[in-house]
Design an enzyme around this catalytic site. Structure first.
Site, short mmCIF file in Angstrom:
data_model
loop_
_atom_site.label_atom_id
_atom_site.label_comp_id
_atom_site.label_asym_id
_atom_site.label_seq_id
_atom_site.Cartn_x
_atom_site.Cartn_y
_atom_site.Cartn_z
N CYS A 108 0.82 -1.23 0.00
CA CYS A 108 0.00 0.00 0.00
C CYS A 108 0.85 1.27 0.00
CB CYS A 108 -0.93 -0.01 1.20
SG CYS A 108 -1.99 -1.46 1.22
N HIS A 242 -2.96 7.04 3.52
CA HIS A 242 -3.48 5.81 2.92
C HIS A 242 -4.89 5.55 3.47
CE1 HIS A 242 -4.05 1.85 1.51
NE2 HIS A 242 -3.70 1.23 2.62
N ASN A 272 -10.24 0.04 0.86
CA ASN A 272 -8.78 0.10 0.76
C ASN A 272 -8.35 -0.36 -0.64
OD1 ASN A 272 -6.03 -0.39 0.90
ND2 ASN A 272 -6.11 -1.35 2.91
N1 COA Z 1 -18.72 -8.15 10.19
C1 COA Z 1 -19.11 -8.49 11.43
N2 COA Z 1 -18.26 -8.93 12.37
C2 COA Z 1 -16.96 -9.00 12.02
C3 COA Z 1 -16.50 -8.66 10.75
C4 COA Z 1 -17.43 -8.21 9.81
N3 COA Z 1 -17.08 -7.86 8.57
N4 COA Z 1 -15.15 -8.83 10.71
C5 COA Z 1 -14.77 -9.29 11.93
N5 COA Z 1 -15.87 -9.39 12.73
C6 COA Z 1 -15.94 -9.83 14.11
C7 COA Z 1 -14.79 -10.71 14.49
O1 COA Z 1 -15.03 -12.04 14.08
C8 COA Z 1 -14.77 -10.57 15.99
O2 COA Z 1 -15.76 -11.41 16.50
P1 COA Z 1 -15.48 -12.28 17.83
O3 COA Z 1 -15.22 -11.27 18.92
O4 COA Z 1 -16.77 -13.04 18.01
O5 COA Z 1 -14.29 -13.11 17.52
C9 COA Z 1 -15.26 -9.15 16.21
O6 COA Z 1 -15.86 -8.73 14.98
C10 COA Z 1 -14.19 -8.17 16.64
O7 COA Z 1 -13.07 -8.30 15.80
P2 COA Z 1 -11.82 -7.38 16.05
O8 COA Z 1 -10.69 -7.93 15.28
O9 COA Z 1 -11.59 -7.18 17.50
O10 COA Z 1 -12.33 -5.97 15.49
P3 COA Z 1 -11.53 -4.65 15.31
O11 COA Z 1 -12.18 -3.58 16.10
O12 COA Z 1 -10.05 -4.82 15.48
O13 COA Z 1 -11.78 -4.33 13.74
C11 COA Z 1 -10.65 -4.48 11.65
C12 COA Z 1 -11.31 -5.24 12.78
C13 COA Z 1 -10.13 -5.49 10.62
C14 COA Z 1 -11.67 -3.57 11.01
C15 COA Z 1 -9.48 -3.64 12.24
O14 COA Z 1 -8.68 -4.43 13.05
C16 COA Z 1 -8.65 -3.02 11.15
O15 COA Z 1 -9.11 -2.17 10.40
N6 COA Z 1 -7.37 -3.39 11.06
C17 COA Z 1 -6.50 -2.88 10.03
C18 COA Z 1 -6.80 -3.58 8.72
C19 COA Z 1 -6.14 -2.91 7.55
O16 COA Z 1 -6.23 -1.72 7.41
N7 COA Z 1 -5.50 -3.73 6.70
C20 COA Z 1 -4.85 -3.27 5.54
C21 COA Z 1 -3.65 -2.43 5.86
S1 COA Z 1 -2.86 -1.85 4.43
#
Ligand code: COA
Length: 317
Positions: A108, A242, A272
């Site tokens: 990215c 980004h 993204n």
């Molecule tokens: N819809 C509903 N629930 C979802 C979901 C979705 N699309 N994706 C994940 N969940 C659930 C998970 O399974 C988890 O459930 P559980 O507690 O029963 O296991 C719960 O939501 C919480 O997940 P968590 O990982 O704690 O959420 P978060 O607040 O960290 O948000 C992201 C998850 C992926 C949105 C966040 O971590 C993020 O944006 N990370 C960076 C990702 C990124 O930018 N990647 C590319 C970089 S270039």
């Protein structure tokens, strides 16, 4: 180096969070709250090359040039349908350029890595006008049954033509080899001599780890660049970050103690789009008349590697 023209292109299909609810255990509410994303563009009849060429043509046109004026093309791309030749070679042919070209993969952060490479070429006197195209289809890397990853990404292309100037005030690039937080293993053809099974897997991501690393590294990069250049935060017009997640952008903004108006975003419409996100946003801002000559822009991007890249750039158009 200075930016002479920009362009972008997106697939025609907008996939809303509601559309994802039809086949995934997810909700518009969850996606909006955790990421800020409302919809993303996905390819249907288009190919990534079509988007790359459209973005490139718009940037060349915006720079008031023709493809014959280009003497180098850098394409930032993580995956596309062709392993070889490089996507830049296909773009070169489609736009009718004849210059040398190559692809880079800095995930990215690719646009800023490409700006840095272009700056070196221009400084060395090896080129006059360089086309940078960031074309990405991360939606082809994820498992569409995995709600943790597929909701986050969209396809798109952003481009810029750069030429000689002194708009680039500083660049900061970092790479730390941490495969485990974000990777995809693609399937390669088997041979009769390979030992054992080779595994392949759609995108694997440790979301929270990526989130924290993105926020801390981007904030550190921005602070270091401002300190190095002596540019006061009050002089910064926009932080062009980004577009991975609105919460990541908000967290960085909070740590910098800055105003929301300085953090333009379009992640809500595109998701993204990997390295295409910064040039798409830049092009939208430019065409919307939000950028004026002399504006100081701080750019920062981060992604798989783990890789980060930042730069401070004066808008000179
Ligand atoms: N819809 C509903 N629930 C979802 C979901 C979705 N699309 N994706 C994940 N969940 C659930 C998970 O399974 C988890 O459930 P559980 O507690 O029963 O296991 C719960 O939501 C919480 O997940 P968590 O990982 O704690 O959420 P978060 O607040 O960290 O948000 C992201 C998850 C992926 C949105 C966040 O971590 C993020 O944006 N990370 C960076 C990702 C990124 O930018 N990647 C590319 C970089 S270039």
């Amino acid at each position: 180096m200075k930016i002479l023209g920009t362009g972008c292109a997106s697939p025609s299909l907008a996939v809303t969070n509601k559309m994802l609810e039809e086949f995934l255990d997810t909700s518009d509410e969850w996606i909006t709250e955790r990421t800020g994303i409302k919809e993303r563009r996905l390819m249907t009849s288009e190919h990534l090359l079509d988007l790359a060429v459209e973005a490139a043509r718009k940037a060349i046109d915006d720079a008031g040039m023709t493809a014959a004026d280009l003497d180098y093309i850098i394409c930032s791309n993580v995956v596309n349908e062709y392993s070889t030749p490089a996507l830049s070679c296909l773009i070169q042919g489609a736009i009718g350029a004849t210059c040398p070209c190559l692809d880079i993969n800095a995930a990215c952060a690719g646009f800023i890595f490409a700006l840095d490479m272009a700056e070196d070429k221009l400084r060395a006197g090896k080129a006059e006008n360089i086309l940078i195209v960031c074309a990405e289809e991360p939606t082809r890397m994820v498992d569409w049954n995995d709600r943790n990853t597929c909701v986050l990404f969209g396809d798109g292309a952003g481009a810029a033509v750069v030429g000689r100037g002194d708009a680039m005030k500083t660049v900061r690039l970092t790479t730390s080899s941490r495969k485990e937080v974000l990777y995809q293993v693609r399937r390669l053809e088997p041979t009769p001599y390979l030992d054992g099974e080779r595994e392949f897997a759609p995108l694997v991501m440790k979301g929270r780890d990526v989130f924290k690393t993105a926020v801390s590294s981007s904030t550190a990069d921005i602070k270091a660049m401002l300190a190095e250049t002596g540019i006061d935060p009050s002089q910064v017009k926009y932080y062009v970050l980004h577009q991975a997640n609105e919460r990541i952008i908000d967290s960085i903004r909070g740590l910098l103690g800055e105003q929301p108006e300085k953090f333009p975003h379009n992640v809500e419409r595109y998701g993204n789009t990997s390295s295409a996100s910064v040039p798409i946003l830049l092009d939208e801002m430019s065409r919307a008349g939000k950028l004026s000559k002399g504006d100081i822009l701080v750019m920062s991007a981060f992604g798989a590697g783990f890789t980060t890249a930042g730069c401070i750039l004066e808008w000179t158009k």
